[in-house]
Design a protein around this motif. Sequence first.
Motif, PDB file in Angstrom:
ATOM      1  N   SER A   1       1.125  -0.944  -0.274  1.00 14.90           N
ATOM      2  CA  SER A   1       0.502  -0.037   0.018  1.00 14.90           C
ATOM      3  C   SER A   1       0.777   1.426   0.396  1.00 14.90           C
ATOM      4  CB  SER A   1      -0.670  -0.227   1.053  1.00 14.90           C
ATOM      5  OG  SER A   1       0.164  -0.282   2.459  1.00 14.90           O
ATOM      6  N   ALA A   2      -0.165   2.368  -0.248  1.00 20.17           N
ATOM      7  CA  ALA A   2       0.904   3.424  -0.361  1.00 20.17           C
ATOM      8  C   ALA A   2       0.290   4.401   0.107  1.00 20.17           C
ATOM      9  CB  ALA A   2       1.078   4.600  -1.792  1.00 20.17           C
ATOM     10  N   THR A   3       1.056   5.935   0.809  1.00 20.04           N
ATOM     11  CA  THR A   3       0.630   6.665   2.039  1.00 20.04           C
ATOM     12  C   THR A   3       0.004   8.352   1.158  1.00 20.04           C
ATOM     13  OG1 THR A   3       2.626   7.043   2.581  1.00 20.04           O
ATOM     14  CG2 THR A   3       1.496   5.298   4.320  1.00 20.04           C
ATOM     15  N   THR A   4       0.262   8.194   0.150  1.00 19.93           N
ATOM     16  CA  THR A   4       0.298   9.628  -0.798  1.00 19.93           C
ATOM     17  C   THR A   4      -0.242   9.197  -1.977  1.00 19.93           C
ATOM     18  OG1 THR A   4       2.504   9.672  -1.541  1.00 19.93           O
ATOM     19  CG2 THR A   4       1.727  10.841   0.469  1.00 19.93           C
ATOM     20  N   PRO A   5      -1.307  10.158  -2.720  1.00 20.08           N
ATOM     21  CA  PRO A   5      -2.607   9.717  -3.413  1.00 20.08           C
ATOM     22  C   PRO A   5      -1.375   9.666  -4.633  1.00 20.08           C
ATOM     23  CG  PRO A   5      -3.332  10.831  -2.492  1.00 20.08           C
ATOM     24  CD  PRO A   5      -2.134  11.220  -1.794  1.00 20.08           C
ATOM     25  N   LEU A   6       0.170  10.582  -4.453  1.00 18.13           N
ATOM     26  CA  LEU A   6       0.599  10.718  -5.708  1.00 18.13           C
ATOM     27  C   LEU A   6       2.205  10.632  -4.683  1.00 18.13           C
ATOM     28  CD1 LEU A   6      -0.383  12.719  -8.896  1.00 18.13           C
ATOM     29  CD2 LEU A   6      -0.290   9.716  -8.905  1.00 18.13           C
ATOM     30  N   ALA A   7       3.046  10.125  -5.652  1.00 25.29           N
ATOM     31  CA  ALA A   7       4.846  10.281  -5.442  1.00 25.29           C
ATOM     32  C   ALA A   7       5.095  11.644  -5.644  1.00 25.29           C
ATOM     33  CB  ALA A   7       5.307   9.254  -5.748  1.00 25.29           C
ATOM     34  N   HIS A   8       5.238  12.258  -4.272  1.00 25.94           N
ATOM     35  CA  HIS A   8       6.350  13.569  -4.210  1.00 25.94           C
ATOM     36  C   HIS A   8       6.697  14.187  -5.123  1.00 25.94           C
ATOM     37  CE1 HIS A   8       7.535  17.385  -2.892  1.00 25.94           C
ATOM     38  NE2 HIS A   8       8.547  17.010  -2.415  1.00 25.94           N
ATOM     39  N   GLY A   9       6.624  15.155  -6.226  1.00 28.28           N
ATOM     40  CA  GLY A   9       7.450  15.780  -7.497  1.00 28.28           C
ATOM     41  C   GLY A   9       6.912  15.167  -8.980  1.00 28.28           C
ATOM     42  N   THR A  10       5.570  14.716  -8.754  1.00 33.59           N
ATOM     43  CA  THR A  10       5.669  13.534 -10.091  1.00 33.59           C
ATOM     44  C   THR A  10       4.348  14.677 -10.869  1.00 33.59           C
ATOM     45  OG1 THR A  10       4.406  11.816  -8.773  1.00 33.59           O
ATOM     46  CG2 THR A  10       3.133  11.528 -10.829  1.00 33.59           C
TER      47      THR A  10
END
Length: 251
Positions: free
Chosen positions: A33-42
């Motif tokens: 699972s991921a903790t943010t909707p999109l990776a930082h800087g995407t």
Amino acid sequence: MKVSFAADGIILTQDLYVSKILERFGFTSAAKSATTPLAHGTTLTRADEEDAEARHLAQQFVGAILYAAVIGRRSSTVRVMSHVMSKPPSNFEACKKHVLRYLSGTINRGIKYNTNSNVPLKLIGSATQAGDNHENRRSTSGYIFFLNGGPISWASYLQTTVALSTVESEVMALTEAIKEAIYIPEALVDHPTSHRRTKHIEIRREFIKFHIGHETVKIERVSTKDQLADILTKPLRQDIHNYLVQMILHG
């Protein structure tokens, strides 16, 4: 959407709907699972050439997550992905998988409204000049309104014109937020009025000055650390995103 009742309020969740999204797009529980909707800087920029099949699949995905965003998951992700879905870029699929991982990790997350709260309607707003929009350099605005401890209205959108400075982008963002601040109390008592845009920056400034002067709204400075609406204007670092989510949901 599921409504649950607690001793001190109600909680809105979407676990059933999110489960259907994960199943529809082939997400497996084995995936991390991921903790943010999109990776930082995407960043996402439209592809040069059209691909009918890729466009169709992208539109299906954005349409599916749009409801989840409208009802309970506030972020800039849907806006960013919908902007490029007519010509999905090469990294669209990777972003799609990241969103599914995020939905899986936050499937039980909900919004709580407290029945014993007497806090007045509260607005947090933000603007990011140019931000993730590399095609036409328009700034991104975002705002969240809170009532009884939970968010009741939020938006993430590109501004209608190109701001020539950070101040100008913030003036445009504040104008739209004040319009919403005027509209919401009327809507809550079933007397809605139109609250769409005015065009010129001078008009916006006068609009803001008028409503501050007449105490329709009260403007307070918010520190960068506590700028909750940043979650609606750009992809954030994991620690910042998680902190803001907790503040939005639990105060």
